[in-house]
Design a protein around this motif. Structure first.
Motif, short mmCIF file in Angstrom:
data_model
loop_
_atom_site.label_atom_id
_atom_site.label_comp_id
_atom_site.label_asym_id
_atom_site.label_seq_id
_atom_site.Cartn_x
_atom_site.Cartn_y
_atom_site.Cartn_z
N ALA A 137 72.56 -20.09 32.62
CA ALA A 137 71.78 -18.85 32.53
C ALA A 137 72.72 -17.67 32.76
O ALA A 137 73.76 -17.81 33.41
CB ALA A 137 70.69 -18.85 33.60
N ILE A 138 72.32 -16.54 32.25
CA ILE A 138 73.18 -15.35 32.31
C ILE A 138 73.54 -14.97 33.76
O ILE A 138 74.64 -14.51 34.03
CB ILE A 138 72.53 -14.17 31.55
CG1 ILE A 138 73.56 -13.05 31.36
CG2 ILE A 138 71.27 -13.67 32.22
CD1 ILE A 138 73.21 -12.07 30.30
N GLU A 139 72.62 -15.22 34.69
CA GLU A 139 72.86 -14.85 36.10
C GLU A 139 74.07 -15.59 36.66
O GLU A 139 74.68 -15.15 37.64
CB GLU A 139 71.64 -15.19 36.98
CG GLU A 139 70.36 -14.44 36.66
CD GLU A 139 69.71 -14.89 35.35
OE1 GLU A 139 69.79 -16.10 35.04
OE2 GLU A 139 69.15 -14.03 34.63
N GLU A 140 74.42 -16.72 36.06
CA GLU A 140 75.54 -17.52 36.60
C GLU A 140 76.90 -17.04 36.07
O GLU A 140 77.94 -17.42 36.60
CB GLU A 140 75.35 -19.00 36.20
CG GLU A 140 74.11 -19.62 36.81
CD GLU A 140 73.75 -20.96 36.15
OE1 GLU A 140 74.61 -21.56 35.47
OE2 GLU A 140 72.61 -21.38 36.33
N TYR A 141 76.88 -16.23 35.03
CA TYR A 141 78.12 -15.83 34.37
C TYR A 141 78.74 -14.64 35.11
O TYR A 141 78.02 -13.71 35.50
CB TYR A 141 77.82 -15.47 32.91
CG TYR A 141 79.03 -15.33 32.03
CD1 TYR A 141 79.86 -16.43 31.77
CD2 TYR A 141 79.35 -14.11 31.45
CE1 TYR A 141 80.97 -16.30 30.95
CE2 TYR A 141 80.46 -13.97 30.62
CZ TYR A 141 81.27 -15.08 30.38
OH TYR A 141 82.37 -14.94 29.57
N PRO A 142 80.08 -14.64 35.30
CA PRO A 142 80.71 -13.53 36.04
C PRO A 142 80.44 -12.17 35.39
O PRO A 142 80.69 -12.00 34.18
CB PRO A 142 82.20 -13.88 35.99
CG PRO A 142 82.28 -15.34 35.68
CD PRO A 142 81.05 -15.65 34.88
N THR A 143 79.97 -11.23 36.17
CA THR A 143 79.58 -9.93 35.61
C THR A 143 80.78 -9.19 35.00
O THR A 143 80.64 -8.48 34.01
CB THR A 143 78.93 -9.02 36.67
OG1 THR A 143 79.78 -9.02 37.81
CG2 THR A 143 77.55 -9.51 37.06
N GLY A 144 81.97 -9.38 35.55
CA GLY A 144 83.17 -8.70 35.03
C GLY A 144 83.50 -9.12 33.61
O GLY A 144 84.23 -8.42 32.91
N ARG A 145 82.97 -10.27 33.19
CA ARG A 145 83.27 -10.76 31.84
C ARG A 145 82.17 -10.40 30.84
O ARG A 145 82.25 -10.76 29.67
CB ARG A 145 83.43 -12.28 31.89
CG ARG A 145 84.84 -12.73 31.65
CD ARG A 145 84.92 -14.23 31.65
NE ARG A 145 85.23 -14.75 32.95
CZ ARG A 145 85.08 -16.03 33.30
NH1 ARG A 145 84.61 -16.91 32.43
NH2 ARG A 145 85.37 -16.43 34.51
N MET A 146 81.16 -9.67 31.31
CA MET A 146 80.05 -9.31 30.40
C MET A 146 80.42 -8.07 29.59
O MET A 146 79.84 -7.00 29.75
CB MET A 146 78.77 -9.07 31.20
CG MET A 146 78.24 -10.33 31.85
SD MET A 146 76.68 -9.99 32.64
CE MET A 146 76.37 -11.52 33.49
N ARG A 147 81.45 -8.23 28.77
CA ARG A 147 81.98 -7.07 28.04
C ARG A 147 81.74 -7.15 26.54
O ARG A 147 81.73 -6.14 25.86
CB ARG A 147 83.49 -6.99 28.25
CG ARG A 147 83.92 -6.55 29.61
CD ARG A 147 85.43 -6.64 29.72
NE ARG A 147 86.10 -5.92 28.66
CZ ARG A 147 87.34 -6.17 28.23
NH1 ARG A 147 88.04 -7.13 28.76
NH2 ARG A 147 87.88 -5.46 27.28
N THR A 148 81.64 -8.36 26.00
CA THR A 148 81.54 -8.47 24.55
C THR A 148 80.17 -7.99 24.08
O THR A 148 79.25 -7.77 24.89
CB THR A 148 81.73 -9.94 24.11
OG1 THR A 148 80.75 -10.74 24.76
CG2 THR A 148 83.12 -10.45 24.45
N ARG A 149 80.02 -7.84 22.77
CA ARG A 149 78.76 -7.34 22.22
C ARG A 149 77.61 -8.35 22.34
O ARG A 149 76.49 -8.05 21.96
CB ARG A 149 78.98 -6.87 20.77
CG ARG A 149 79.93 -5.65 20.70
CD ARG A 149 79.89 -4.94 19.36
NE ARG A 149 80.45 -5.72 18.30
CZ ARG A 149 79.76 -6.31 17.32
NH1 ARG A 149 78.45 -6.17 17.24
NH2 ARG A 149 80.38 -7.01 16.40
N HIS A 150 77.90 -9.53 22.92
CA HIS A 150 76.80 -10.43 23.26
C HIS A 150 75.96 -9.82 24.38
O HIS A 150 74.78 -10.10 24.50
CB HIS A 150 77.34 -11.76 23.82
CG HIS A 150 78.16 -12.55 22.85
ND1 HIS A 150 79.53 -12.61 22.92
CD2 HIS A 150 77.80 -13.33 21.80
CE1 HIS A 150 79.98 -13.40 21.95
NE2 HIS A 150 78.95 -13.83 21.26
#
Ligand SMILES: NC(=O)c1ccc[n+]([C@@H]2O[C@H](COP(=O)([O-])OP(=O)(O)OC[C@H]3O[C@@H](n4cnc5c(N)ncnc54)[C@H](OP(=O)(O)O)[C@@H]3O)[C@@H](O)[C@H]2O)c1
Length: 330
Positions: free
Chosen positions: A209-222
């Motif tokens: 789930a998105i909550e598990e993914y490191p926030t610093g890597r939430m950069r792409t247009r996804h």
């Protein structure tokens, strides 16, 4: 390990290469200490990887320095060192200085593959190519290449000199290069080298789930423009992305295949992809990734993966730039 000739050269590269961006730290990654990074490079090399990918921009030279520290203990002629010059340094004198600084950090006399990291519309490509060709004639660079380059810029580059590869983002969640970039490369006889083949970890199966993914890597247009590190102006495709990951995970279960191996093998089954560059910061990950070079995917699984990821490809659209709405690919 399988090897392939890079473009029209005598350079043989492993089909799985080791990417050395994520050891460098920054907003996306946790910095890997030098000892661990050196062990990771050795583990990859012991597993048959000879293609090591770095850039002057990674960790302000840290990544090149770490690779340089391992080269002494490896047979230099068996290693393909790839680095990149940043778009701000493409003017003649700047490029020459950048290359010398990279050679210094890498503790080597030559760079095997030297990429233009991104094009710079402010600097004529003919000037950049003049510097690159001189460096090649002097033996400082073996193979010239580009990265993040669209068809029009590739054509202009090829008018100024020969490049053998275009390093581009390509994975099951990022197929945008299929719209135009890949075809342009094939027409020009330029190889594709795929970066971020694990979609920066999204395709490892570790994030349900998105909550598990490191926030610093939430950069792409996804990801939504509202995410802290995002530099684009779009709403993102977060729901569709995680649904697609779920579909890929289900297919891996159905076919009894490991998700990392499937993700890494998939670009290698696409036309003209010479190598995938997987980032890893542990010997275990480096070894697991190297094994993917020998993985064969059946026609049925490839067709199902195509089905599972086509909607996301359509939703993300033809812009091949993962990070910017205003594409830097022309
Ligand atoms: N030309 C360009 O503009 C450009 C842009 C981006 C990337 N690149 C190149 O491509 C390389 C790879 O791309 P990337 O680093 O963005 O993303 P990536 O390779 O798609 O993903 C790296 C992430 O996957 C994890 N991982 C790797 N192997 C794993 C395994 N076997 N099991 C579980 N997790 C695993 C890594 O974790 P650990 O760190 O824990 O191992 C890391 O978090 C870069 O290092 C760089 O050389 C080039």
């Amino acid at each position: 390990m399988q090897y392939e000739t890079l473009g029209n050269t005598d350079v043989e590269v492993s089909r799985v290469g080791l990417g050395l961006w994520n050891i460098s730290g920054g907003s996306d990654w946790e910095k890997t200490d030098e000892d661990q990074a050196v062990k990771t490079i050795h583990a990859a090399h012991d597993a048959g990887v000879n293609f090591f990918d770095t850039a002057e921009a990674y960790g302000d030279g840290y990544s090149e320095e770490v690779l340089g520290k391992t080269l002494d203990s490896l047979d230099r002629d068996d290693v393909v060192v790839a680095s990149k010059v940043s778009p701000d340094n493409l003017a003649y004198d700047d490029l020459k200085a950048s290359c010398e600084a990279s050679l210094d950090r890498l503790s080597t006399d030559y760079i095997d593959v030297y990429y233009v990291h991104y094009q710079n519309p402010e600097i004529p490509i003919s000037e950049t190519m003049r510097a690159l060709k001189e460096l090649q004639e002097e033996g400082r660079i073996r193979v010239l290449a580009v990265s993040n380059t669209g068809p029009a810029d590739l054509k202009a580059t090829l008018e100024a000199g020969r490049v053998e590869a275009n390093q581009v983002p390509y994975n099951l969640l990022w197929r945008a290069i299929e719209h135009e970039v890949a075809g342009g490369c094939r027409e020009s006889n330029v190889d594709l080298v795929a970066y971020s083949p694990l979609a920066q970890g999204l395709l490892t199966g570790e994030y349900d789930a998105i909550e598990e993914y490191p926030t610093g890597r939430m950069r792409t247009r996804h990801f939504s423009r509202d995410r802290l590190e995002a530099r684009h102006s779009e709403t993102g495709t977060e729901r569709e992305t995680f649904e697609t990951i779920e579909r890929i995970r289900d297919l891996c279960e159905e076919y009894d295949r490991d998700m990392v191996e499937v993700a890494l093998a998939w670009p290698l089954h696409q036309p003209r992809v010479t190598s995938v560059l997987a980032g890893a910061s542990s010997p275990e990950h480096a070894r697991a990734n190297a094994a993917a070079a020998d993985v064969s995917l059946s026609e049925d699984l490839l067709a199902d993966l195509d089905d599972a990821t086509s909607d996301l490809k359509a939703t993300l659209g033809p812009n091949p730039d993962p990070w910017q709405s205003d594409s830097r690919y022309n």
